[in-house]
Design an enzyme around this catalytic site. Structure first.
Site, PDB file in Angstrom:
ATOM      1  N   PRO A 301       0.837  -1.204   0.000  1.00  0.00           N
ATOM      2  CA  PRO A 301       0.000   0.000   0.000  1.00  0.00           C
ATOM      3  C   PRO A 301       0.873   1.256   0.000  1.00  0.00           C
ATOM      4  CG  PRO A 301      -0.742  -1.567   1.642  1.00  0.00           C
ATOM      5  CD  PRO A 301       0.611  -2.027   1.175  1.00  0.00           C
ATOM      6  N   HIS A 302       0.456   2.262  -0.780  1.00  0.00           N
ATOM      7  CA  HIS A 302       1.296   3.449  -0.954  1.00  0.00           C
ATOM      8  C   HIS A 302       0.458   4.714  -0.813  1.00  0.00           C
ATOM      9  CE1 HIS A 302       5.385   4.611  -2.266  1.00  0.00           C
ATOM     10  NE2 HIS A 302       5.650   3.323  -2.201  1.00  0.00           N
ATOM     11  N   ASP A 303       1.116   5.819  -1.062  1.00  0.00           N
ATOM     12  CA  ASP A 303       0.652   7.202  -0.970  1.00  0.00           C
ATOM     13  C   ASP A 303      -0.766   7.428  -0.447  1.00  0.00           C
ATOM     14  OD1 ASP A 303       2.673   8.964  -3.120  1.00  0.00           O
ATOM     15  OD2 ASP A 303       2.741   6.780  -3.099  1.00  0.00           O
TER      16      ASP A 303
END
Length: 519
Positions: A301-303
């Site tokens: 999971p990112h930004d």
């Protein structure tokens, strides 16, 4: 030297060491200058009451089931299936707009690129196969379908791929992929990137070589249940494997779509460039799934994704980097009851200003660097994890303050059970505006056990503060017995006297603060 009356894990530690051989590690090359270390620290007993915490409340997972997913599928309105050109479609601008991106699909389709679109209602894959010319989509054997074009689920479309489909093969040669801009339900089936030339999966060969992928845009819902996905993804934006992503900033402003969401339950992902990636996603659930032998990351999971639940998964064999990593302002999320092992770098990483997360009850072992790594991410709670036989540190904390480590067992790791340090990253290639950092570290370590770690139980360099309470330290691997490293080593006798003999909480505080040292 026995420092604690109960030896609840020492036999296990000995067995692990004998069975596996000691974890080994080499110190990495230092690529940025270290800050000046504080010269003097005070050691004092601290009040116990502020350190006492009830076990963290975990989210209720009982509603995330295959049955609940079935109830979400609205089959009342039959959708439409059409072939259209890929140009002028908001959902496909990422792949055909600018930079001669369309050349990839022109080459693969031998003409003006087109895609299969599902719009205005529910379509299942077996119905879709009857409405598309056989050269683009065909049933190659009973229940096995081959797609040679991209499939796009429109904003009001619902695509269901269910157990009537034994396998959906997405042709690598044809340039097939899945884009969801509406609702996608994949249940009780297999979806595989397919190399027609080999009549087999499009196994990874090169980061730049196109492989099929799944992308769900802003405003969408994606549900993957009891399904196997394999051989997806390559090193192109939004093409990583299974990706859930808000639209790019300029398009997101124009389209006004909410953040995407969905569930992945009881599924398996292998040979993916990234097993899972998300960007500006909310309330996504990854539960009871397996991520094995993926290339760069297992779960990533990112930004600015938030309120994620990553629970009960098994992640192993990641070939380039970490098993599970949340990075860049991924906040208010739960990483609980997972197993992460045999990954090329760390088992679990919290990175780049990701705060207010709970990492609890995970079993993290045999990773090739750390068990749990926190980089530049304060205000996180690490509770009740088992970190065993990782090649470097059990738990490593860099440039992160207010990290609470409760009831963790770090055993038989190659270097230190718990390692805290600061690092100046300004000499690296980091974008400081995008990913700012403070060279500060502070830890609270309560309960748990630090046993048989190669370089000692604890090492903390230049902390703002450290509090220790009821930490059991057993089975030292050094002949000299228990030894604390970093600033703790200089005051070891006082610390152990308070912590072990008197059973008190210990507060270690610098006389001069880091700000003064920087000045």
């Amino acid at each position: 030297m026995n420092l604690h009356p109960h030896l609840r894990h020492s036999l296990l530690a000995s067995a692990l060491l004998l069975a596996s051989g000691l974890a080994t590690a080499a110190e990495p090359q230092v690529i940025a200058k270290e800050l000046q270390q504080a010269k003097t620290y005070t050691v004092a007993s601290a009040p116990i009451e502020p350190l006492q915490m009830d076990p963290p409340k975990l989210p209720d997972l009982t509603g995330f089931t295959a049955e609940a997913v079935q109830k979400k599928i609205d089959r009342r309105h039959k959708g439409k299936v059409s072939l259209r050109r890929m140009f002028q479609e908001d959902t496909l601008k990422e792949f055909v707009g600018g930079d001669n991106k369309a050349a990839e699909w022109v080459q693969r389709q031998h003409g003006i690129p087109q895609a299969i679109f599902v719009d205005d209602g529910h379509v299942d894959l077996t119905e879709l196969s009857k409405k598309v010319p056989k050269q683009y989509f065909s049933e190659v054997e009973p229940g096995v379908y081959l797609a040679r074009l991209p499939i796009v689920v429109g904003q009001k479309g619902i695509l269901e791929i269910d157990g009537k489909v034994k396998q959906l093969r997405l042709s690598q040669e044809g340039g097939a992929f899945l884009v969801n801009d509406g609702k996608l339900f994949v249940t009780d089936t297999q979806v595989t990137g397919w190399r027609e030339k080999d009549n087999g999966p499009a196994t990874f060969r090169s980061p730049k070589e196109f492989r099929p992928f799944l992308l769900s845009w802003g405003g969408t819902e994606t549900y993957i249940v009891n399904t196997k996905m394999a051989s997806f993804g390559y090193a192109k934006s939004k093409s990583y494997g299974v990706s859930i992503s808000q639209y790019t900033p300029n398009m997101a402003k124009r389209m006004g779509r909410p953040e995407p969401t969905g569930w992945i339950i009881g599924s398996e992902f292998s040979d993916m460039w990234y097993g899972f990636y998300c960007y500006e996603t909310q309330d996504f659930v990854i539960k009871d799934s397996t991520y094995r032998d993926n290339i760069v990351y297992g779960i990533d999971p990112h930004d600015r994704s938030h309120r994620l639940i990553i629970a009960g998964n098994t992640v192993y064999g990641t070939k380039k980097k970490h098993g599970i990593i949340v990075s860049r302002e991924v906040n208010d999320s739960w990483i609980i009851n997972n197993k992460s092992y045999d990954n090329k770098l760390s088992g679990v990483v919290i990175d780049r200003n990701s705060v207010n997360n709970l990492v609890a009850y995970n079993e993290i072992y045999r990773n090739h660097t750390d068990g749990i790594t926190l980089y530049e991410s304060g205000d996180n709670l690490i509770w009740g994890n088992k970190l065993v036989n990782n090649r470097r540190h059990g738990i490593r904390v860099r440039n992160s303050v207010n990290i609470r480590l409760y009831e963790n067992v770090a055993m038989a790791n190659g270097l230190v059970g718990v390692y805290g340090h600061i690092k100046d990253l300004s000499d690296t290639d980091r974008d400081i505006a995008l990913d700012p950092f403070d060279t500060k570290v502070s830890l609270i370590v309560v309960g748990g056990e630090l046993s048989a770690n190669g370089s000692g139980p604890l090492s903390i360099d230049s902390p703002l503060s450290v509090e220790l309470y009821k930490v059991s330290m057993l089975a030292p691997r050094k002949a000299s017995g228990i030894s604390l490293n970093g600033v703790l080593g200089e005051r070891q006798d006082e610390i152990l006297d308070l912590l072990v003999r008197q059973q008190k909480a210990v507060l270690i505080d610098p006389v001069e603060r880091q700000t003064e040292m920087i000045d």
